[in-house]
Design an enzyme around this catalytic site. Sequence first.
Site, PDB file in Angstrom:
ATOM      1  N   GLY A  46       0.842  -1.199   0.000  1.00 42.19           N
ATOM      2  CA  GLY A  46       0.000   0.000   0.000  1.00 42.19           C
ATOM      3  C   GLY A  46       0.872   1.241   0.000  1.00 42.19           C
ATOM      4  N   GLN A  51       2.868  10.051   1.796  1.00 46.63           N
ATOM      5  CA  GLN A  51       4.166   9.354   1.861  1.00 46.63           C
ATOM      6  C   GLN A  51       5.065   9.692   0.670  1.00 46.63           C
ATOM      7  OE1 GLN A  51       2.183   5.333   2.597  1.00 46.63           O
ATOM      8  NE2 GLN A  51       4.009   5.149   3.866  1.00 46.63           N
ATOM      9  N   CYS A  96       5.685  -0.180   7.748  1.00 45.95           N
ATOM     10  CA  CYS A  96       5.335   1.085   7.093  1.00 45.95           C
ATOM     11  C   CYS A  96       6.536   1.520   6.268  1.00 45.95           C
ATOM     12  CB  CYS A  96       5.006   2.152   8.145  1.00 45.95           C
ATOM     13  SG  CYS A  96       4.536   3.735   7.412  1.00 45.95           S
ATOM     14  N   LEU A  97       6.286   1.867   5.007  1.00 48.96           N
ATOM     15  CA  LEU A  97       7.397   2.268   4.135  1.00 48.96           C
ATOM     16  C   LEU A  97       8.034   3.573   4.611  1.00 48.96           C
ATOM     17  CD1 LEU A  97       5.870   1.318   0.654  1.00 48.96           C
ATOM     18  CD2 LEU A  97       7.588   0.056   1.979  1.00 48.96           C
ATOM     19  N   HIS A 138      -4.759   1.199   7.486  1.00 47.13           N
ATOM     20  CA  HIS A 138      -3.402   1.766   7.597  1.00 47.13           C
ATOM     21  C   HIS A 138      -3.250   2.963   6.644  1.00 47.13           C
ATOM     22  CE1 HIS A 138       1.136   1.111   8.085  1.00 47.13           C
ATOM     23  NE2 HIS A 138       1.077   1.920   7.025  1.00 47.13           N
ATOM     24  N   GLU A 139      -3.715   2.786   5.390  1.00 43.57           N
ATOM     25  CA  GLU A 139      -3.543   3.867   4.392  1.00 43.57           C
ATOM     26  C   GLU A 139      -4.453   5.055   4.707  1.00 43.57           C
ATOM     27  OE1 GLU A 139      -0.975   3.556   2.769  1.00 43.57           O
ATOM     28  OE2 GLU A 139      -0.728   1.396   3.002  1.00 43.57           O
ATOM     29  N   HIS A 142      -2.971   7.165   7.254  1.00 45.85           N
ATOM     30  CA  HIS A 142      -1.949   8.090   6.713  1.00 45.85           C
ATOM     31  C   HIS A 142      -2.604   9.403   6.264  1.00 45.85           C
ATOM     32  CE1 HIS A 142       1.963   6.169   6.716  1.00 45.85           C
ATOM     33  NE2 HIS A 142       1.509   5.065   6.144  1.00 45.85           N
TER      34      HIS A 142
HETATM   35  O1  K1U Z   1       1.583   2.450   3.843  1.00 49.64           O
HETATM   36  C1  K1U Z   1       2.668   1.874   3.930  1.00 49.64           C
HETATM   37  O2  K1U Z   1       3.572   2.330   4.626  1.00 49.64           O
HETATM   38  C2  K1U Z   1       2.882   0.579   3.199  1.00 49.64           C
HETATM   39  C3  K1U Z   1       2.807  -0.640   4.104  1.00 49.64           C
HETATM   40  C4  K1U Z   1       1.365  -1.134   4.137  1.00 49.64           C
HETATM   41  C5  K1U Z   1       1.006  -2.113   5.216  1.00 49.64           C
HETATM   42  C6  K1U Z   1       1.779  -3.208   5.527  1.00 49.64           C
HETATM   43  C7  K1U Z   1       1.388  -4.102   6.512  1.00 49.64           C
HETATM   44  C8  K1U Z   1       0.210  -3.899   7.168  1.00 49.64           C
HETATM   45  C9  K1U Z   1      -0.556  -2.811   6.884  1.00 49.64           C
HETATM   46  C10 K1U Z   1      -0.174  -1.918   5.884  1.00 49.64           C
HETATM   47  C11 K1U Z   1       3.728  -1.708   3.540  1.00 49.64           C
HETATM   48  O3  K1U Z   1       3.514  -2.197   2.482  1.00 49.64           O
HETATM   49  S1  K1U Z   1       5.109  -2.176   4.493  1.00 49.64           S
HETATM   50  C12 K1U Z   1       5.848  -3.487   3.540  1.00 49.64           C
HETATM   51  C13 K1U Z   1       5.129  -4.775   3.654  1.00 49.64           C
HETATM   52  O4  K1U Z   1       4.411  -5.011   4.611  1.00 49.64           O
HETATM   53  C14 K1U Z   1       5.264  -5.798   2.587  1.00 49.64           C
HETATM   54  C15 K1U Z   1       6.204  -5.680   1.582  1.00 49.64           C
HETATM   55  C16 K1U Z   1       6.325  -6.666   0.597  1.00 49.64           C
HETATM   56  C17 K1U Z   1       5.509  -7.769   0.610  1.00 49.64           C
HETATM   57  C18 K1U Z   1       4.576  -7.910   1.617  1.00 49.64           C
HETATM   58  C19 K1U Z   1       4.450  -6.927   2.591  1.00 49.64           C
HETATM   59 ZN    ZN Z   2       2.531   3.306   6.316  1.00 51.93          ZN
END
Ligand code: K1U
Ligand code: ZN
Length: 172
Positions: A46, A51, A96-97, A138-139, A142
């Site tokens: 996401g 972001q 979270c990225l 989560h999004e 944000h």
């Molecule tokens: O919004 C963001 O920071 C992105 C975040 C979204 C998220 C992850 C986990 C739970 C809720 C929301 C991410 O994508 S972090 C990276 C991640 O979880 C992931 C990366 C590659 C494959 C699978 C997961």
């Molecule tokens: Zn996030």
Amino acid sequence: MPKLPIILYPDPILKKVAAPVEEVTPEIRKLLRDMAETMYEAPGIGLAAPQVGRSIRAIVIDLGDDEESGRKGELFQLINPEIVEASGEIDYEEGCLSIPDLRETVRRNAHVIVEALDHEGREIEIEAEGLLAICLQHEIDHLNGVLFIDRLTPIRRELMKKKLQRLVTERE
Ligand code: K1U
Ligand code: ZN
């Protein structure tokens, strides 16, 4: 290198309430495409517009394929998303990225109904559970200046503070 640079914690844009999108223009559609590319490259499941430095209410989500459940990846490009119904509880270890190298278990609603506009400005409704429900919350958080660390219990957040400070200092 992601297409758009990802803004990292503790940048103040991540704490702002993002503005609604008034009209789905070609510029907004391009932003959504660039956000999707950035999310895939990161990689993540996401991404919200703040972001990537744009304080507007736009998000992208794609959970990808999951062989175990047979789920097929689907790209959601959502404008002005709103949770209109939420129920149940689910715990999940989130990332979270904007806060790399930190994962923590967060409790959220297990089932949500979200209303939004799609990339063509059409009204849509998404009924979601499990990881899609978690990711939507989560999004949308944000867009309201809320990070997953804000959702931890006060004790866990206090413990997290030191870890976060260390991560920020290591990055500098
Ligand atoms: O919004 C963001 O920071 C992105 C975040 C979204 C998220 C992850 C986990 C739970 C809720 C929301 C991410 O994508 S972090 C990276 C991640 O979880 C992931 C990366 C590659 C494959 C699978 C997961
Ligand atoms: Zn996030």
